[in-house]
Design a protein around this motif. Structure first.
Motif, PDB file in Angstrom:
ATOM      1  N   GLU A 165       7.523   5.142 -10.422  1.00  0.00           N
ATOM      2  CA  GLU A 165       7.055   5.370  -9.053  1.00  0.00           C
ATOM      3  C   GLU A 165       5.218   4.693  -9.376  1.00  0.00           C
ATOM      4  N   GLY A 166       5.612   3.877  -7.853  1.00  0.00           N
ATOM      5  CA  GLY A 166       4.162   3.067  -7.952  1.00  0.00           C
ATOM      6  C   GLY A 166       3.444   2.224  -6.700  1.00  0.00           C
ATOM      7  N   GLU A 167       2.513   1.536  -6.312  1.00  0.00           N
ATOM      8  CA  GLU A 167       2.007   1.202  -5.054  1.00  0.00           C
ATOM      9  C   GLU A 167       3.135  -0.354  -5.371  1.00  0.00           C
ATOM     10  N   VAL A 168       3.488  -0.161  -3.618  1.00  0.00           N
ATOM     11  CA  VAL A 168       3.946  -1.618  -3.720  1.00  0.00           C
ATOM     12  C   VAL A 168       2.742  -2.522  -3.690  1.00  0.00           C
ATOM     13  N   ILE A 169       2.246  -3.252  -4.029  1.00  0.00           N
ATOM     14  CA  ILE A 169       1.872  -4.735  -4.453  1.00  0.00           C
ATOM     15  C   ILE A 169       1.602  -6.059  -4.189  1.00  0.00           C
ATOM     16  N   SER A 170       3.069  -6.098  -3.200  1.00  0.00           N
ATOM     17  CA  SER A 170       3.730  -6.916  -2.978  1.00  0.00           C
ATOM     18  C   SER A 170       4.351  -7.475  -1.668  1.00  0.00           C
ATOM     19  N   VAL A 171       4.749  -8.011  -0.597  1.00  0.00           N
ATOM     20  CA  VAL A 171       6.374  -7.328   0.056  1.00  0.00           C
ATOM     21  C   VAL A 171       6.342  -9.068   0.070  1.00  0.00           C
ATOM     22  N   LYS A 210       3.665  -1.616  -8.159  1.00  0.00           N
ATOM     23  CA  LYS A 210       3.039  -1.168  -9.766  1.00  0.00           C
ATOM     24  C   LYS A 210       3.553  -1.238 -10.406  1.00  0.00           C
ATOM     25  N   GLY A 211       3.043  -1.668 -11.780  1.00  0.00           N
ATOM     26  CA  GLY A 211       3.841  -0.629 -12.903  1.00  0.00           C
ATOM     27  C   GLY A 211       5.210  -1.318 -13.548  1.00  0.00           C
ATOM     28  N   PRO A 262       5.589  -9.656 -11.974  1.00  0.00           N
ATOM     29  CA  PRO A 262       6.122  -8.195 -11.485  1.00  0.00           C
ATOM     30  C   PRO A 262       7.432  -8.776 -11.161  1.00  0.00           C
ATOM     31  N   VAL A 263       8.162  -8.004 -11.563  1.00  0.00           N
ATOM     32  CA  VAL A 263      10.059  -7.560 -11.779  1.00  0.00           C
ATOM     33  C   VAL A 263      10.126  -7.337  -9.525  1.00  0.00           C
ATOM     34  N   PRO A 264      10.806  -8.115  -9.518  1.00  0.00           N
ATOM     35  CA  PRO A 264      11.441  -8.169  -7.221  1.00  0.00           C
ATOM     36  C   PRO A 264      11.970  -7.297  -7.140  1.00  0.00           C
ATOM     37  N   ILE A 265      12.381  -6.441  -6.490  1.00  0.00           N
ATOM     38  CA  ILE A 265      13.268  -5.197  -6.349  1.00  0.00           C
ATOM     39  C   ILE A 265      13.235  -5.036  -5.260  1.00  0.00           C
ATOM     40  N   HIS A 266      14.417  -5.328  -4.328  1.00  0.00           N
ATOM     41  CA  HIS A 266      15.305  -4.862  -3.276  1.00  0.00           C
ATOM     42  C   HIS A 266      14.342  -3.636  -2.197  1.00  0.00           C
ATOM     43  N   PRO A 267      14.246  -3.444  -0.939  1.00  0.00           N
ATOM     44  CA  PRO A 267      13.189  -2.515  -0.604  1.00  0.00           C
ATOM     45  C   PRO A 267      14.338  -1.259   0.182  1.00  0.00           C
ATOM     46  N   SER A 268      15.362  -1.710  -0.280  1.00  0.00           N
ATOM     47  CA  SER A 268      16.738  -0.713  -0.465  1.00  0.00           C
ATOM     48  C   SER A 268      16.957   0.328  -1.804  1.00  0.00           C
ATOM     49  N   LYS A 269      16.447  -0.091  -2.579  1.00  0.00           N
ATOM     50  CA  LYS A 269      16.095   0.482  -3.535  1.00  0.00           C
ATOM     51  C   LYS A 269      15.303   1.414  -4.181  1.00  0.00           C
ATOM     52  N   VAL A 270      14.663   1.508  -2.949  1.00  0.00           N
ATOM     53  CA  VAL A 270      12.960   2.469  -3.596  1.00  0.00           C
ATOM     54  C   VAL A 270      13.182   3.726  -2.158  1.00  0.00           C
ATOM     55  N   VAL A 271      12.774   4.218  -2.882  1.00  0.00           N
ATOM     56  CA  VAL A 271      12.060   5.553  -1.397  1.00  0.00           C
ATOM     57  C   VAL A 271      10.797   5.185  -1.084  1.00  0.00           C
ATOM     58  N   GLY A 294       0.713  -1.832   0.111  1.00  0.00           N
ATOM     59  CA  GLY A 294      -0.305   0.306  -0.189  1.00  0.00           C
ATOM     60  C   GLY A 294       0.734   1.516   0.379  1.00  0.00           C
ATOM     61  N   ASP A 295       2.491   1.150   0.714  1.00  0.00           N
ATOM     62  CA  ASP A 295       2.635   2.313   0.438  1.00  0.00           C
ATOM     63  C   ASP A 295       3.524   2.666  -0.561  1.00  0.00           C
ATOM     64  N   ARG A 296       3.002   3.847  -1.282  1.00  0.00           N
ATOM     65  CA  ARG A 296       4.266   4.824  -2.606  1.00  0.00           C
ATOM     66  C   ARG A 296       5.163   4.971  -2.774  1.00  0.00           C
ATOM     67  N   VAL A 297       6.081   4.332  -3.880  1.00  0.00           N
ATOM     68  CA  VAL A 297       7.665   3.865  -3.415  1.00  0.00           C
ATOM     69  C   VAL A 297       7.964   5.083  -4.896  1.00  0.00           C
ATOM     70  N   LYS A 298       9.401   5.420  -5.000  1.00  0.00           N
ATOM     71  CA  LYS A 298       9.598   5.668  -6.152  1.00  0.00           C
ATOM     72  C   LYS A 298      10.838   4.955  -6.145  1.00  0.00           C
ATOM     73  N   VAL A 299      11.638   3.777  -7.621  1.00  0.00           N
ATOM     74  CA  VAL A 299      12.627   3.288  -7.865  1.00  0.00           C
ATOM     75  C   VAL A 299      13.914   4.329  -7.526  1.00  0.00           C
ATOM     76  N   MET A 300      14.845   4.600  -7.017  1.00  0.00           N
ATOM     77  CA  MET A 300      15.881   4.615  -7.140  1.00  0.00           C
ATOM     78  C   MET A 300      17.466   4.474  -8.119  1.00  0.00           C
ATOM     79  N   ARG A 301      17.745   2.906  -8.132  1.00  0.00           N
ATOM     80  CA  ARG A 301      18.333   2.231  -8.854  1.00  0.00           C
ATOM     81  C   ARG A 301      18.040   1.124  -9.238  1.00  0.00           C
ATOM     82  N   GLY A 302      18.755   1.097 -10.698  1.00  0.00           N
ATOM     83  CA  GLY A 302      17.961  -0.206 -11.537  1.00  0.00           C
ATOM     84  C   GLY A 302      18.013   0.171 -12.932  1.00  0.00           C
ATOM     85  N   ASP A 303      17.233  -0.757 -14.018  1.00  0.00           N
ATOM     86  CA  ASP A 303      16.224  -0.350 -15.015  1.00  0.00           C
ATOM     87  C   ASP A 303      15.771   0.203 -14.703  1.00  0.00           C
ATOM     88  N   TYR A 304      15.111   0.143 -13.332  1.00  0.00           N
ATOM     89  CA  TYR A 304      13.547   1.598 -13.487  1.00  0.00           C
ATOM     90  C   TYR A 304      13.509   2.391 -12.899  1.00  0.00           C
TER      91      TYR A 304
END
Length: 131
Positions: A63-69, A79-80, A92-101, A49-59
């Motif tokens: 910005e999008g909403e977290v759909i699963s943890v 999401k997206g 969905p592409v798995p992303i490490h939480p340290s790579k988002v804000v 439910g949190d909204r995050v912005k990806v800071m590292r990597g191909d993506y």
């Protein structure tokens, strides 16, 4: 819960063998600058439910909403951010939480509100934002 050893091998071992209730705390993500100044905290465990912005990597920049943890693999799905498989299905592409804000907190969760209260945020601020 913090690893006492300085050896990388023991730190990795702790991560791989950590119980699920510790993994939620380990899967914290930093808050955006405006949320840091608003709440006075730097990071918080990420949740659906949190909204995050990806800071590292191909993506980066997406910005999008977290759909699963996924606490077992230490990854989140946003999401997206999807990858198309050979048969055409999207996963969905798995992303490490340290790579988002975290840009917007999900505040309909009572446990999240209690966590913010423990960290020193006033209850009125939390109620105003969730409405």
């Amino acid at each position: 819960m913090q690893v006492k050893s300085h050896k990388p091998s023991k730190q990795r071992k702790y991560l791989y063998n950590a119980p699920i209730h510790h993994r939620g705390k380990i899967m914290s993500a930093p808050l955006s600058e405006e949320l840091k100044s608003k709440y006075g905290i730097n990071s918080i465990p990420i949740r659906k439910g949190d909204r995050v912005k990806v800071m590292r990597g191909d993506y980066r920049g997406t910005e999008g909403e977290v759909i699963s943890v996924d606490r077992k693999r230490y990854r989140i799905a946003v999401k997206g951010i999807v990858r198309r498989k050979a048969d055409g299905t999207e996963v969905p592409v798995p992303i490490h939480p340290s790579k988002v804000v975290i840009t917007k907190l999900y505040l309909k969760d009572e446990a999240r509100k209690r966590l913010l209260e423990r960290k020193g945020v006033k209850v009125e601020e939390i109620v105003e934002e969730s409405e």
